[in-house]
Design an enzyme around this catalytic site. Structure first.
Site, PDB file in Angstrom:
ATOM      1  N   ASN A  26       0.839  -1.201   0.000  1.00 14.33           N
ATOM      2  CA  ASN A  26       0.000   0.000   0.000  1.00 14.33           C
ATOM      3  C   ASN A  26       0.869   1.243   0.000  1.00 14.33           C
ATOM      4  O   ASN A  26       2.050   1.200   0.336  1.00 14.33           O
ATOM      5  CB  ASN A  26      -0.929  -0.001   1.219  1.00 14.33           C
ATOM      6  CG  ASN A  26      -1.975  -1.094   1.120  1.00 14.33           C
ATOM      7  OD1 ASN A  26      -2.493  -1.385   0.053  1.00 14.33           O
ATOM      8  ND2 ASN A  26      -2.276  -1.725   2.236  1.00 14.33           N
ATOM      9  N   CYS A  27       0.266   2.345  -0.377  1.00 13.17           N
ATOM     10  CA  CYS A  27       0.914   3.645  -0.409  1.00 13.17           C
ATOM     11  C   CYS A  27       1.622   3.906   0.920  1.00 13.17           C
ATOM     12  O   CYS A  27       1.046   3.599   1.963  1.00 13.17           O
ATOM     13  CB  CYS A  27      -0.141   4.723  -0.677  1.00 13.17           C
ATOM     14  SG  CYS A  27       0.540   6.367  -0.781  1.00 13.17           S
ATOM     15  N   PRO A  28       2.828   4.381   0.906  1.00  5.18           N
ATOM     16  CA  PRO A  28       3.625   4.863  -0.229  1.00  5.18           C
ATOM     17  C   PRO A  28       4.635   3.834  -0.751  1.00  5.18           C
ATOM     18  O   PRO A  28       5.509   4.192  -1.541  1.00  5.18           O
ATOM     19  CB  PRO A  28       4.351   6.058   0.372  1.00  5.18           C
ATOM     20  CG  PRO A  28       4.666   5.598   1.769  1.00  5.18           C
ATOM     21  CD  PRO A  28       3.450   4.766   2.182  1.00  5.18           C
TER      22      PRO A  28
END
Length: 75
Positions: free
Chosen positions: A13-15
């Site tokens: 998941n981000c980042p």
């Protein structure tokens, strides 16, 4: 399209997909292509912003099933 490096960012998941792409790009020569495969839907807008901020060219983005594919050209 000749991909020079492929990065598997599935499940991240981000980042993290952006951070891993940034690290991969530093090891590449100017003009080479990086393909990133991600499963985070937010990666579509994240890679658009990343390309604008870094000067790397976002060549292509596509959705294949539940995967998001991004192709960047190293500046």
């Amino acid at each position: 399209m000749n991909i020079d490096t492929e990065l598997d960012a599935r499940g991240l998941n981000c980042p993290l997909p952006i951070l891993k792409a940034k690290k991969a790009l530093t090891k590449m020569s100017s003009g080479q292509l990086l393909k990133v495969i991600a499963t985070d839907p937010g990666s579509m807008r994240d890679f658009q912003a990343f390309a604008k901020q870094t000067g790397n060219e976002l060549i292509e983005q596509q959705t294949v099933g539940e995967e998001f594919i991004h192709v960047l050209r190293r500046r």
